[in-house]
Enzyme design. Structure first.
Site, PDB file in Angstrom:
ATOM      1  CG  HIS A 124      -2.088  -0.973   1.002  1.00  0.00           C
ATOM      2  ND1 HIS A 124      -2.869  -1.436   2.026  1.00  0.00           N
ATOM      3  CD2 HIS A 124      -2.584  -1.540  -0.122  1.00  0.00           C
ATOM      4  CE1 HIS A 124      -3.785  -2.259   1.545  1.00  0.00           C
ATOM      5  NE2 HIS A 124      -3.628  -2.339   0.245  1.00  0.00           N
ATOM      6  CD  GLU A 168      -1.927  -9.010   6.838  1.00  0.00           C
ATOM      7  OE1 GLU A 168      -1.833  -9.465   7.984  1.00  0.00           O
ATOM      8  OE2 GLU A 168      -1.339  -7.993   6.432  1.00  0.00           O
ATOM      9  CB  THR A 191       0.683  -8.841  10.235  1.00  0.00           C
ATOM     10  OG1 THR A 191       0.655  -8.346   8.885  1.00  0.00           O
ATOM     11  CG2 THR A 191       0.635 -10.355  10.216  1.00  0.00           C
ATOM     12  CB  SER A 245       4.151  -0.070   2.454  1.00  0.00           C
ATOM     13  OG  SER A 245       3.119   0.775   2.911  1.00  0.00           O
TER      14      SER A 245
END
Length: 408
Positions: free
Chosen positions: A83, A178, A244, A377
């Site tokens: 992302h 996810e 996570t 990210s």
């Protein structure tokens, strides 16, 4: 820990030097105090941990290597690899196509794919159903797999406790890639339900205790439970795993809360609580823990405002913003370009999913102190670019090279 071959455009000599210096001083990662970058009239408090995690660097290395090694093939990603818009746009510029968007809406029809195409699974992983679809098209689903090992660890834990006849409660955002992947893998082993926050965990508890009729469950948790879920039977033994990137403290709080509910419901003690509740705390991602702990350490200091850099659809980044917002004005930006001037900033309101345009975000005082961090990210190069942009507002750009030399 393994090092990865990540494109140099994502690296920052300054940030790398700072991180290496802190690592030498604190190899056991017990010191969560920020790094102080004092430029005189502007001071930056840089979080102890931030930026690319293991799973992200692994995904980037595999994706770019795949592109480089297969110039004559069509290359697809199931959806955004991570992302972060800059990384995803770089891949698009290299000719990679996204099969779906982050919500799972189809962008490239399945029937247009052929066995010679390459399909990369993103860092979030994917569902067993999509793996089966790729197989049916003659494409090996796991040949180019960038699924984060820490995501796979959650799947393994869910399967493990499922084999012991526990129902899995996934703490995650129901629409997130996810969570969809974890839900898919878990429900093939055991009854599974997704709760997005403590409020939903508390609602679920009313079905565990029998306070609310079982019939209500199927409407209140519509779309969040596995097929054939039996409220009367499947909530007698449970365990909590997490997406996570969620707030580690919230996942732990939900797990502790559900454990206490099970203990009260079945008159258990701490010694025999495992009869009804599976301990799955080791599914918390190290980077999520480190980055959130670093923000907690950051917030022990005094500052005028906080800036968090990352993709607007990044779950782990939004939680860093959430933590900062509890203490001081916080601006969630995707890059230095959002810092228009010393008086103007464009920033993301993740609560209402809209970009805001704010003025007078930097206080007019002799020395301004800014807390700074980024999501898992977000490239370090963007963090350095933000620092440089902020310095330009105070005519201090020249001081960054002087500072960098102190960390060499």
């Amino acid at each position: 820990m393994k090092t990865f071959n990540v494109p140099v455009i994502y690296r920052s000599p300054l940030i790398t030097a700072i991180k290496n210096s802190r690592k030498k001083q604190d190899r056991m990662k017990k010191d969560f105090t920020p790094t102080v970058l004092d430029f005189g009239s502007m001071k930056v408090l840089l979080a102890r941990h931030f930026g690319f995690c293991y799973g992200v660097e692994n995904a980037i290395e595999i994706a770019f290597k795949t592109v480089d090694e297969n110039p004559d093939k069509r290359i697809f990603l199931l959806s955004e690899m991570i992302h972060n818009p800059h990384v995803n746009n770089d891949l698009l510029a290299r000719g990679v196509q996204f099969i779906m968007d982050t919500a799972g809406r189809q962008l490239v029809p399945w029937e247009s794919l052929n066995p010679d195409d390459i399909v990369i699974i993103p860092a979030f992983g994917t569902t067993l159903e999509i793996e089966a679809k790729l197989t049916s098209l003659g494409i090996a689903p796991l040949q180019y797999n960038t699924t984060c090992p820490f995501v796979e660890r959650v799947w393994n834990k869910a399967e493990q406790i499922g084999q012991q006849s526990y129902t899995v409660i996934v703490h995650g955002k129901p629409g997130h890639e996810e969570t969809r992947a974890t839900f898919s893998h878990s429900r093939h082993s055991t009854p599974t339900i997704v709760v997005k926050d403590m409020a939903e965990a508390q609602l679920l508890a009313t079905f565990i205790t029998g306070e609310r009729p079982a019939a209500d469950f199927y409407e209140l948790f519509k779309g969040q439970y596995s097929s054939g879920f039996d409220v009367a039977k499947d909530l007698q033994r449970v365990g909590v795993v997490n997406q996570t990137t969620m707030l580690a403290t919230e996942t732990q709080a939900i797990a502790d809360y559900i454990r206490n509910v099970m203990m009260d419901r079945y008159a258990l003690t701490a010694a025999n609580a495992g009869e009804r509740f599976a301990d799955a705390r080791d599914t918390l991602c190290y980077a999520t823990n480190d980055n959130q702990s670093a923000v907690t350490g950051l917030l022990q200091e005094q500052a005028d405002l906080a800036i968090v850099v990352g993709g607007y659809n990044s779950s782990n980044t939004s939680h860093l913003v959430e933590l900062c917002e509890e203490k001081l004005p916080t601006f969630f930006i995707s890059s230095d370009e959002k810092l228009i001037s010393a008086n103007e900033v464009q920033h993301w309101d993740f609560h209402h999913k809209q970009e805001l345009h704010s003025f007078s975000f930097l206080p007019g005082k002799e020395q301004v102190t800014i807390m700074l961090t980024s999501g898992a990210s977000c490239p370090d190069a963007l963090v350095e670019a933000v620092i440089r942009k902020l310095l330009s507002f105070y005519g201090l750009e020249h001081k960054i090279e002087e500072l960098a030399s102190k960390f060499d």
